[in-house]
Motif scaffolding. Structure first.
Motif, PDB file in Angstrom:
ATOM      1  N   ASP A  97      10.748 -13.606  46.137  1.00 53.44           N
ATOM      2  CA  ASP A  97       9.920 -12.442  45.846  1.00 53.44           C
ATOM      3  C   ASP A  97       9.687 -11.692  47.151  1.00 53.44           C
ATOM      4  OD1 ASP A  97       9.432 -12.613  43.047  1.00 53.44           O
ATOM      5  OD2 ASP A  97       8.063 -14.274  43.399  1.00 53.44           O
ATOM      6  N   GLY A 113       5.417 -10.342  43.394  1.00 52.36           N
ATOM      7  CA  GLY A 113       5.050 -11.719  43.111  1.00 52.36           C
ATOM      8  C   GLY A 113       3.770 -12.097  43.828  1.00 52.36           C
ATOM      9  N   PHE A 114       3.776 -13.246  44.521  1.00 50.24           N
ATOM     10  CA  PHE A 114       2.640 -13.676  45.323  1.00 50.24           C
ATOM     11  C   PHE A 114       2.800 -13.293  46.799  1.00 50.24           C
ATOM     12  CE2 PHE A 114       2.456 -17.123  41.954  1.00 50.24           C
ATOM     13  CZ  PHE A 114       1.313 -16.622  41.329  1.00 50.24           C
ATOM     14  N   ASN A 169       3.499 -16.948  34.105  1.00 50.64           N
ATOM     15  CA  ASN A 169       2.214 -17.374  34.653  1.00 50.64           C
ATOM     16  C   ASN A 169       1.781 -18.720  34.096  1.00 50.64           C
ATOM     17  OD1 ASN A 169       0.699 -15.407  36.565  1.00 50.64           O
ATOM     18  ND2 ASN A 169       1.693 -14.059  35.082  1.00 50.64           N
ATOM     19  N   TYR A 189       4.137 -21.347  35.745  1.00 49.28           N
ATOM     20  CA  TYR A 189       3.898 -21.513  37.179  1.00 49.28           C
ATOM     21  C   TYR A 189       2.540 -22.138  37.461  1.00 49.28           C
ATOM     22  CZ  TYR A 189       5.911 -20.176  41.695  1.00 49.28           C
ATOM     23  OH  TYR A 189       6.530 -20.192  42.921  1.00 49.28           O
ATOM     24  N   TYR A 232       0.063 -12.373  40.196  1.00 45.63           N
ATOM     25  CA  TYR A 232       1.509 -12.271  40.366  1.00 45.63           C
ATOM     26  C   TYR A 232       1.911 -10.847  40.003  1.00 45.63           C
ATOM     27  CZ  TYR A 232       6.460 -13.451  40.299  1.00 45.63           C
ATOM     28  OH  TYR A 232       7.812 -13.495  40.562  1.00 45.63           O
TER      29      TYR A 232
END
Length: 431
Positions: free
Chosen positions: A76, A81-82, A307, A310, A322
């Motif tokens: 990502d 994303g994160f 989500n 994950y 995210y």
């Protein structure tokens, strides 16, 4: 990033196992589409061509994953994303063609070192804008890190700003988009004389675009009225949109106007990411699509299942959201330092097909797989063909390129038959 690595630290073959670095497009899109759509160990279950908006949403073990053939690192990029910039660094340090190429390349080099993967056969897989990224990363890794790749996989690639944007006042992309306009019209049965054979029809549309439409556009105001009427008749024949509309548009429209106009009389809009998708129009009199029916049809299911997978199954604990789509293209620095023309400095618009060209010449063992859908109005297959046809490669290196087409859209792996073929083509390429 998320890495999937085969178990067995004592396995002598571990360091020699192929590894694939995969990332999305946008710019500003997160990797969950590839992650949960085709590459990872689980995938989101969606009904193709329907609005998958009613929970609970489903995921299943992914029998089409590449993990049988290679380890996988899903990236990502910063801002998606994160991933976030840290310290005093601003996002702009990462949000541009060359900034992004450097960031992703340096991450790959660091991952290889930290995880002892220098001996592994190495692959890049980029989707959409991931094509521009891949062309640049393949060359950057070689030049800056002395890392040679075994293969580059381009999924629905966007490679050149000039060749792949129909909304700019340049005629080349108008020609490149035309065959996908024709494919979409064929699919939705808007043609007055629709043949049964898609492939035969597309060859005719491609020939018309190159042999009649392109020369007419090149002439501009020097073209005669007789030539104009002949080309307009062909445009109506291949797209199902009236010659009168094309005439008023001066024979040039972008994909947003096409998606709106094609099914206007049905009060429907076709998808940009996948033109097989349709949704009800918000306004029947507007000249551009108000939304892309593809994203609401599948986006909620992908976001929910990712989500849940994950955070709940993998146990990742974070209060970060995210970010599936950061919309970074509105802030993107499109300039690019292009190989071979360094004396001119940064070019104002990127074309990293040239970077990939340089990488293939300097690494004659580098192979390229291109996977492209016919119903993709975001990165039309005509633009992909154009970039491939204009790579300046000797004949023996041109054999290193494999091109596969699918009767689906940008994310062709959501179409079951194309998913099966995509997986087989990818596995064969890695083998």
């Amino acid at each position: 990033y998320t890495a999937y690595v085969k178990n067995g630290k004592n396995d002598k073959n571990q360091a020699n196992r192929p590894i694939m670095f995969a990332y999305p497009g946008g710019p500003g899109s997160a990797s969950l589409w590839l992650h949960m759509g085709i590459l990872g160990p689980v995938r989101t279950v969606v009904d193709d061509l329907t609005f998958n908006t009613k929970g609970p949403f489903k995921r299943t073990n992914n029998e089409y994953s590449i993990l049988a053939k290679a380890d996988l690192v899903m990236i990502d990029p910063v801002g998606t994303g994160f991933s976030r910039p840290i310290g005093k660094t601003k996002g702009e340090a990462f949000w541009g063609v060359d900034q992004d190429i450097a960031s992703v390349s340096n991450f790959i080099a660091q991952y290889i070192t930290d995880n002892g993967r220098w001996q592994s056969p190495k692959y890049l897989l980029g989707e959409s804008y991931g094509g521009i990224r891949s062309g640049g990363v393949a060359y950057y890794l070689m030049q800056r890190h002395s890392i040679s790749l075994n293969g580059v996989i381009l999924v629905s690639p966007y490679m050149s700003f000039i060749a792949g944007n129909a909304g700019i006042k340049i005629d080349l992309p108008q020609v490149n988009f035309f065959s996908t306009f024709a494919a979409t019209a064929w699919y939705h049965k808007t043609l007055a004389d629709r043949p049964d054979d898609l492939q035969q029809f597309l060859r005719q549309a491609e020939a018309f675009a190159v042999d009649e439409y392109a020369p007419f556009l090149h002439k501009g105001n020097r073209a005669s009225n007789e030539e104009r009427q002949r080309v307009l008749a062909g445009m109506e024949r291949f797209t199902g949109i009236s010659a009168d509309y094309w005439d008023k548009a001066n024979l040039r429209i972008d994909e947003g106007r096409f998606a709106k106009e094609l099914l206007r009389n049905r009060s429907q809009t076709v998808g940009r990411i996948d033109s097989r998708y349709v949704g009800s129009s918000i306004s029947d009199i507007s000249e551009s699509m108000a939304y892309d029916p593809f994203f609401p049809a599948v986006g909620a299911a992908f976001t929910a299942t990712f989500n849940d997978y994950y955070r709940e199954q993998l146990g990742v604990k974070t209060d970060r959201r995210y970010i599936t789509s950061a919309g970074l293209w509105t802030r993107w620095d499109n300039r690019h330092t292009q190989p071979g023309v360094a004396e001119y400095g940064q070019m104002p618009m990127a074309n990293t097909g040239i970077d990939l060209n340089h990488a293939m010449i300097q690494n004659p063992n580098l192979r390229v797989l291109v996977q492209q859908g016919y119903y993709d109005l975001a990165t039309p297959y005509g633009a992909t063909d154009y970039f491939l046809d204009h790579m300046e490669l000797p004949d023996e290196l041109r054999k290193n390129i494999t091109l596969k087409h699918y009767e689906a859209g940008h994310m062709m792996y959501l179409h079951k038959e194309s998913m099966i073929q995509f997986s087989s083509d990818l596995a064969t390429f890695v083998e």
